[in-house]
Design an enzyme around this catalytic site. Structure first.
Site: not given
Ligand code: NAP
Length: 246
Positions: A154, A158
């Site tokens: 990851y 990132k």
């Molecule tokens: P989440 O709730 O797990 O959502 C992940 C999203 O990514 C879902 O909408 C999922 O879509 C989509 N996804 C996964 N694989 C995919 C694929 N192969 N093609 C298209 N869509 C795909 O996570 P989140 O927290 O909202 O994360 C969103 C972004 O923020 C990510 O890049 C994550 O790394 C980043 N981020 C999150 C945090 C945190 O603390 N939450 C911190 C830093 C960065 P489906 O469900 O439709 O498959």
């Protein structure tokens, strides 16, 4: 702030992507809602956008699949006639200590989080260059800035996002396309819901603002970067972590 603009948000069916898609619509943009597995919740997001009086286009595509990505951008072109804003938000985690991590765990995270963003930027870049306008915002992570035990895959993806953001910013600046990243800290979503209480408490203890972030906290910064108010910002990564990295 985004009236008349068109946007594509990957992984917009839930979590941070959902909040970004809804904020964009609230600020006046038409939005293509990409999803992969979450058909039902993505449809609900599209319905909310339509209820705000904006156009929503629902597109299923695995961002790690080049052909599916190409089809997705073709559909965006057909439905909107142009693409002003791309948000590369889709991402997964497959955490493990390095010595235990399988090649599959490493590859899948790189394929979706890093290659997926590349494939989408390749398509969007071509569309935006022609129109001489564009805003690309990539969702990185504090893990990509600082590193994190148990997340070598990851963190590589990132950190790679930050490098790609800078490279593409240089390539597209002459065409009036800006490329930026945001690096969230701990945000309340399905991704962090799986963390143990112990990990959550340790994280909270290191956040000066004393709370986890909400998806909307990220969406507001992304909406700003997507707007004309941010027209002189490119190649940057904005950390949004409640002060954790201070
Ligand atoms: P989440 O709730 O797990 O959502 C992940 C999203 O990514 C879902 O909408 C999922 O879509 C989509 N996804 C996964 N694989 C995919 C694929 N192969 N093609 C298209 N869509 C795909 O996570 P989140 O927290 O909202 O994360 C969103 C972004 O923020 C990510 O890049 C994550 O790394 C980043 N981020 C999150 C945090 C945190 O603390 N939450 C911190 C830093 C960065 P489906 O469900 O439709 O498959």
């Amino acid at each position: 702030m985004l009236t008349g603009k068109t946007a594509l948000v990957t992984g917009a069916g839930r979590g941070i992507g959902r909040a970004i898609a809804l904020a964009f619509a609230e600020y006046g943009a038409d939005v293509a809602v990409n999803y992969n597995g979450s058909a039902e919740s993505a449809k609900a997001v599209a319905d909310e956008i339509t209820a705000m009086g904006r156009k929503a286009v629902l597109i299923k595509a695995d961002v790690s699949d080049a052909a599916a990505c190409a089809e997705m951008f073709k559909k965006v072109g057909e439905e909107f006639g142009k693409l002003d804003i791309l948000v590369n938000n889709a991402g997964i985690t497959k955490d493990n200590l390095t010595v235990r991590m399988s090649e599959e765990e490493f590859d899948r995270v790189i394929d979706i989080n890093l290659k997926g963003a590349f494939l989408c930027m390749k398509q969007a870049g071509a569309m935006m260059m022609k129109k001489r306008y564009g805003r690309i915002i990539n969702i990185s992570s504090i893990s990509g800035v600082r590193g994190n035990a148990g997340q070598i895959n990851y963190c590589a993806a990132k950190a790679g996002i930050i490098g790609m953001t800078k490279s593409l910013a240089k390539e597209l600046a002459g065409r009036n396309v800006t490329v930026n990243a945001v690096a969230p800290g701990y945000i309340d979503s399905d991704m962090t819901a799986v963390l143990s209480d112990k990990v959550r408490e340790a994280a909270l203890a290191n956040i000066p603002l004393g709370r986890m972030g909400q998806p909307r906290d990220i969406a507001e910064a992304v909406a700003f970067l997507a707007s004309d108010r941010a027209s002189y910002i490119t190649g940057q990564t904005i950390i949004i972590d409640g002060g954790m990295g201070i």
